[in-house]
Motif scaffolding. Structure first.
Motif, mmCIF file in Angstrom:
data_model
loop_
_atom_site.group_PDB
_atom_site.id
_atom_site.type_symbol
_atom_site.label_atom_id
_atom_site.label_comp_id
_atom_site.label_asym_id
_atom_site.label_seq_id
_atom_site.Cartn_x
_atom_site.Cartn_y
_atom_site.Cartn_z
ATOM 1 N N ARG A 112 51.333 34.472 44.811
ATOM 2 C CA ARG A 112 51.025 34.861 43.309
ATOM 3 C C ARG A 112 50.213 36.201 42.735
ATOM 4 O O ARG A 112 50.050 36.526 42.664
ATOM 5 C CB ARG A 112 51.489 33.967 41.689
ATOM 6 N N LEU A 113 48.924 35.046 43.412
ATOM 7 C CA LEU A 113 47.775 36.477 43.336
ATOM 8 C C LEU A 113 47.580 37.115 44.228
ATOM 9 O O LEU A 113 47.615 38.459 44.088
ATOM 10 C CB LEU A 113 46.235 34.885 43.416
ATOM 11 N N PHE A 114 47.909 37.038 45.185
ATOM 12 C CA PHE A 114 48.113 38.400 46.613
ATOM 13 C C PHE A 114 49.348 39.205 45.665
ATOM 14 O O PHE A 114 48.613 40.126 46.172
ATOM 15 C CB PHE A 114 48.959 37.304 48.123
ATOM 16 N N MET A 115 50.268 38.450 45.477
ATOM 17 C CA MET A 115 51.879 39.767 44.855
ATOM 18 C C MET A 115 51.401 40.402 43.996
ATOM 19 O O MET A 115 51.581 42.135 43.898
ATOM 20 C CB MET A 115 52.756 38.688 44.359
ATOM 21 N N THR A 116 50.179 40.429 43.260
ATOM 22 C CA THR A 116 49.714 40.832 41.233
ATOM 23 C C THR A 116 48.178 41.678 42.739
ATOM 24 O O THR A 116 48.384 42.293 41.958
ATOM 25 C CB THR A 116 49.074 39.468 40.693
ATOM 26 N N GLN A 117 47.478 40.964 43.204
ATOM 27 C CA GLN A 117 46.275 41.572 43.296
ATOM 28 C C GLN A 117 46.127 42.708 45.026
ATOM 29 O O GLN A 117 45.652 43.342 44.884
ATOM 30 C CB GLN A 117 45.023 40.747 43.674
ATOM 31 N N ALA A 118 46.936 41.922 45.833
ATOM 32 C CA ALA A 118 47.060 42.215 47.118
ATOM 33 C C ALA A 118 48.017 43.798 47.256
ATOM 34 O O ALA A 118 48.746 43.747 46.511
ATOM 35 C CB ALA A 118 47.726 41.890 47.980
ATOM 36 N N PRO A 119 47.639 44.535 47.804
ATOM 37 C CA PRO A 119 46.508 44.833 48.419
ATOM 38 C C PRO A 119 45.539 44.865 47.983
ATOM 39 O O PRO A 119 44.945 45.659 46.988
ATOM 40 C CB PRO A 119 46.677 46.465 49.737
ATOM 41 N N MET A 120 43.676 44.414 49.162
ATOM 42 C CA MET A 120 42.468 44.288 48.494
ATOM 43 C C MET A 120 42.433 44.589 49.388
ATOM 44 O O MET A 120 42.169 44.247 51.054
ATOM 45 C CB MET A 120 42.254 42.620 47.465
ATOM 46 N N VAL A 121 40.809 44.942 49.189
ATOM 47 C CA VAL A 121 39.894 45.496 50.195
ATOM 48 C C VAL A 121 38.357 44.720 49.347
ATOM 49 O O VAL A 121 38.118 44.438 48.539
ATOM 50 C CB VAL A 121 39.556 46.939 50.456
ATOM 51 N N LEU A 122 37.849 43.583 49.803
ATOM 52 C CA LEU A 122 36.659 42.733 49.912
ATOM 53 C C LEU A 122 35.548 43.086 50.948
ATOM 54 O O LEU A 122 35.737 43.108 51.717
ATOM 55 C CB LEU A 122 37.071 41.179 50.364
ATOM 56 N N ASN A 123 34.514 43.723 50.127
ATOM 57 C CA ASN A 123 33.511 44.173 50.311
ATOM 58 C C ASN A 123 31.920 43.436 51.350
ATOM 59 O O ASN A 123 32.092 42.456 50.265
ATOM 60 C CB ASN A 123 32.824 45.533 49.300
#
Length: 281
Positions: A112-123
């Protein structure tokens, strides 16, 4: 890697020259984790332009696309791991597979976290790059129990990403914004048996600090706030659908129709049946 059918790709690429027409924007599939090791890359990630530097990490769901807006692979080095989950689609819960020791409920929350927040860039997240290196080493050396160790490292990698994601997102916004996103996630997953610890993880806080902030912000404890959301959704379904009381109870996260009825009457003054009749009068 026939012994790791859930690992679709594990690749380290060093590119000494600019390569034209070799890095188009496309969907590559799988749950993909890309680490920038050297150089500077300018990519389109789901139509958003990002400039990536060493130790930046990109996390993508199977349906996300990325690549160079000019189709060019720039000079530098990168590594990526692609995991093929047993199940993960926009309409389906994440299930990694029997290889993972992460609890099923935690896998679903991760999805659920991936679906709501990805794609994501972690710096500047070097720890993920180091974990990828350790996974590569285990696969290459194939020492005693390396299959078990690789799967443990995969779990560690995913858990580390989720924790960092929550912390990074929390640093970028104030609590009302984080709380609004959490509320939307709760409304979309009311049948999930949410715990305070899971809700706190979504906004990147420990359970104690999270509970204090929710009480200060809403006047309710986290679980009481969740119950209010469940009752509000139940009221909506009682008015607008012909679902049975049992189905509504389960859809909104109550473990039985009796639990639902007792809670509903306590908060509204009516039983669900009485409330439904009032709405039809």
């Amino acid at each position: 890697m026939t012994e790791f059918r859930h690992i679709k790709e594990l690749i380290r690429l060093k590119n000494p020259t600019v390569r034209l027409d070799e890095w188009p924007v496309r969907v590559r599939g799988g749950l993909q984790i890309v680490c920038i090791l050297e150089g500077k890359f300018e990519w389109l990630i789901e139509h958003q332009r990002h400039v990536l530097y060493p130790n930046d990490v990109v996390v993508l769901c199977p349906w996300h696309g990325y690549g160079s807006p000019t189709n060019t692979l720039e000079i530098g080095s990168l590594a990526w791991l692609t995991i093929e989950p047993a199940s993960f689609e926009p309409s389906k819960e994440l299930f990694l597979g029997e290889w993972s020791a992460i609890a099923e409920a935690e896998q679903k929350l991760m999805g659920r976290l991936f679906m709501t927040q990805a794609p994501m860039v972690l710096n500047n997240f070097k720890w993920v790059c180091d974990l990828l290196q350790r996974i590569e080493t285990e696969v290459k050396q194939a020492e005693f129990a390396y299959q078990t160790r690789v799967n443990q490292l995969l779990d560690e990698l995913l858990v580390t990403i989720v924790r960092q994601l929550s912390q990074q997102q929390n640093q970028r916004r104030d609590f009302p914004q984080a709380f609004a996103q959490l509320e939307q996630l709760l409304r979309n997953s009311l049948d999930h048996p949410w715990t305070v610890e899971e809700m706190a993880a979504v906004v990147g806080l420990g359970s104690t600090a999270f509970t204090e902030k929710v009480k200060s912000f809403s006047g309710f404890s986290p679980l009481n706030y969740l119950i209010n959301i469940r009752i509000a959704e139940a009221m909506k379904q009682l008015r607008q659908t012909a679902k049975s009381l049992t189905d509504i109870a389960l859809d909104t996260g109550f473990y039985s129709s009796q639990h639902f009825s007792t809670t509903f009457k306590k908060l509204t003054g009516y039983t669900p049946g009485q409330f439904r009749k009032r709405g039809t009068q």
